[in-house]
Design an enzyme around this catalytic site. Structure first.
Site, PDB file in Angstrom:
ATOM      1  N   LYS A  95       0.814  -1.227   0.000  1.00  0.00           N
ATOM      2  CA  LYS A  95       0.000   0.000   0.000  1.00  0.00           C
ATOM      3  C   LYS A  95       0.841   1.268   0.000  1.00  0.00           C
ATOM      4  O   LYS A  95       0.430   2.286  -0.541  1.00  0.00           O
ATOM      5  CB  LYS A  95      -0.963  -0.016   1.186  1.00  0.00           C
ATOM      6  CG  LYS A  95      -2.083  -1.024   0.989  1.00  0.00           C
ATOM      7  CD  LYS A  95      -3.229  -0.792   1.928  1.00  0.00           C
ATOM      8  CE  LYS A  95      -4.438  -1.619   1.534  1.00  0.00           C
ATOM      9  NZ  LYS A  95      -4.274  -3.067   1.887  1.00  0.00           N
ATOM     10  N   GLU A 117     -10.098   6.597   2.845  1.00  0.00           N
ATOM     11  CA  GLU A 117     -11.009   5.633   3.460  1.00  0.00           C
ATOM     12  C   GLU A 117     -10.153   4.473   3.951  1.00  0.00           C
ATOM     13  O   GLU A 117      -9.083   4.217   3.417  1.00  0.00           O
ATOM     14  CB  GLU A 117     -12.009   5.122   2.421  1.00  0.00           C
ATOM     15  CG  GLU A 117     -11.472   4.023   1.483  1.00  0.00           C
ATOM     16  CD  GLU A 117     -10.340   4.485   0.554  1.00  0.00           C
ATOM     17  OE1 GLU A 117     -10.249   5.688   0.284  1.00  0.00           O
ATOM     18  OE2 GLU A 117      -9.551   3.623   0.109  1.00  0.00           O
ATOM     19  N   SER A 384       1.799  -9.847  -0.855  1.00  0.00           N
ATOM     20  CA  SER A 384       1.475  -8.418  -0.774  1.00  0.00           C
ATOM     21  C   SER A 384       1.770  -7.787   0.580  1.00  0.00           C
ATOM     22  O   SER A 384       1.944  -6.574   0.673  1.00  0.00           O
ATOM     23  CB  SER A 384       0.000  -8.206  -1.129  1.00  0.00           C
ATOM     24  OG  SER A 384      -0.826  -9.037  -0.345  1.00  0.00           O
TER      25      SER A 384
HETATM   26  C1  LIG Z   1      -5.119  -4.089   1.527  1.00  0.00           C
HETATM   27  C2  LIG Z   1      -4.382  -5.333   1.256  1.00  0.00           C
HETATM   28  C3  LIG Z   1      -4.751  -6.198   0.192  1.00  0.00           C
HETATM   29  C4  LIG Z   1      -5.965  -6.002  -0.649  1.00  0.00           C
HETATM   30  O1  LIG Z   1      -5.951  -4.861  -1.440  1.00  0.00           O
HETATM   31  P1  LIG Z   1      -5.688  -4.914  -3.012  1.00  0.00           P
HETATM   32  O2  LIG Z   1      -6.062  -3.552  -3.459  1.00  0.00           O
HETATM   33  O3  LIG Z   1      -6.560  -5.986  -3.583  1.00  0.00           O
HETATM   34  O4  LIG Z   1      -4.253  -5.213  -3.195  1.00  0.00           O
HETATM   35  C5  LIG Z   1      -3.960  -7.305  -0.050  1.00  0.00           C
HETATM   36  N1  LIG Z   1      -2.886  -7.586   0.705  1.00  0.00           N
HETATM   37  C6  LIG Z   1      -2.509  -6.798   1.742  1.00  0.00           C
HETATM   38  C7  LIG Z   1      -1.312  -7.187   2.530  1.00  0.00           C
HETATM   39  C8  LIG Z   1      -3.243  -5.647   2.043  1.00  0.00           C
HETATM   40  O5  LIG Z   1      -2.862  -4.884   3.083  1.00  0.00           O
END
Ligand SMILES: *Cc1c(COP(=O)(O)O)cnc(C)c1O
Length: 398
Positions: A95, A117, A384
């Protein structure tokens, strides 16, 4: 299948096929038009790009490694598995790529204030972090339910100097927080930038957030060309709003031989009402200024999404994913809460890496995908984020 060129970018109206667009009140049209023009300018602005690279590299920790997970590979005994380590980014997930970029953009637009948000609070924390770096005032809208469930992130945002405003309307979750953030932006557009957290919303957000998050896929593609001399055969990433996945996939969309899988949250099962699989089980509709797949009832009322991971708990999905589903370029599948926990345990014990519960869905899905892969093939998975934020949840379920 429709040719790759069709995926290249949205049309001038921000549409990906029939999806996307700008379904907003008149008062927002000018702000979105201004933002679209400003962004187009910054995309060609060398100094903006250099500054952004500075913050990505020196502050956020890019490029993140691509790690060959040999133990996990041995566990399945099929394709070699590589992990793109977004979990090693500052603040623990991808993020920050987007919030640093939009923070810098807000400064360039002369804005003094950002609104965001947040659901679980991860985007709120990443926004508040960027606001510190760029000297911006930060206001985060968060559903009352989420404020209660995510006390630690609320406290972190406050430590970072952000104002957290609980939202009492509707289901008091992310959907309602997003409505409030948009409302604030309409009212204060002269001074304020809306820092949207995923590849969703009205044009230009799905395009802009995708472009910023595409640093993930570009680095990954560069790594494989440079070090392995061959592209992966498979890409796998989790899909909430769809920003880490579209960023990971996008630089590979024209590589027709790369098979791509997006994994949604199947919650307690796709046969139950308790899931967040908008692409697998939803239908096209309009929410938050975009046309996309949406969980809705027969009257078009938005249904509450459920997932063990708060980051996947969104009743819709970015419009480019809807288009990629319809064209067949990306296959969308789903993993349950239980499979995500299994994926969490598997990666933790095999590699000593605790994934966030969102990418744990992608890991959990591997047991379905790996049997169809071969030993001389390569699979790349977008990790992610890291699991620190989810340890209490894991403890509760296990
Ligand atoms: C917020 C988040 C997501 C989901 O958001 P996307 O916009 O689909 O990437 C996925 N993995 C992590 C670690 C997150 O913090």
């Amino acid at each position: 299948m429709i040719r790759a060129k069709r995926h290249a970018s949205p049309d001038p109206k921000g549409r990906f096929g029939i999806f996307g667009g700008r379904y907003v009140p008149e008062t927002l049209m000018k702000a979105l038009g201004d933002l679209t023009r400003a962004y187009a300018g910054l995309k060609r602005d060398r100094r903006f790009q250099e500054e952004l690279r500075f913050y990505w590299e020196r502050y956020a920790g890019r490029p993140t490694p691509v790690y060959e997970a040999r133990n996990l590979t041995r566990h399945f005994g099929r394709a070699r598995i590589f992990l793109k380590r977004e979990d090693l980014c500052h603040t623990g997930a991808h993020k920050i790529n987007n919030t640093m970029a939009q923070g810098l953009l807000a400064v360039r637009l002369g804005k003094k204030r950002i609104v965001a948000e947040t659901g679980a609070g991860q985007h709120g924390v990443a926004s508040a972090t960027a606001a510190c770096v760029f000297g911006l005032k930060c206001v985060v809208y968060m559903g009352e339910e989420d404020v209660k469930r995510q006390a630690l992130n609320v406290y972190k945002m406050k430590l970072l100097g952000a104002e957290v405003i609980p939202v009492h309307s509707g289901s008091r979750t992310l959907k309602d927080a997003t409505n409030e953030a948009i409302r604030d932006w309409v009212t204060n557009v002269e001074t304020t930038h809306y820092l949207l957290g995923s590849a969703v919303g009205p044009h230009p957000y799905p395009m802009m957030v995708r472009d910023f998050q595409s640093v993930i896929g570009r680095e990954t593609r560069g790594f494989f060309l440079r070090e392995v001399k061959k592209l992966p055969d498979y890409l796998v990433a989790c899909v909430g709003g769809g920003s880490n996945s579209i960023g990971f996939f996008h630089p590979f969309l024209k590589d027709r031989r790369v098979k791509i899988f997006g994994i949604e949250a199947a919650g307690e099962g796709l046969g139950t009402p308790r899931h967040a699989a908008s692409l697998s089980k939803g239908s096209p509709g309009i929410l938050h200024g975009m046309k996309s797949y949406l969980l809705q009832d027969r009257e078009g009322q938005v249904r509450l999404a459920h997932s063990i991971s708060a980051g996947l708990d969104y009743p819709s999905v970015g419009p480019e994913h809807s288009h990629l589903k319809v064209t067949g370029r990306v296959e969308y599948r789903a993993a349950t809460d239980a499979e995500a926990l299994e994926g969490f345990g598997l990666l933790t014990r095999s590699e000593g890496i605790m994934p966030a519960l969102e990418p744990a869905h992608a890991v959990g899905f591997l047991k379905h995908l790996m049997p169809q892969t071969r030993k001389n093939q390569i699979l790349a998975l977008c990790l992610s984020g890291r699991g620190d934020k989810d340890i209490d949840t894991v403890k509760r379920y296990l």
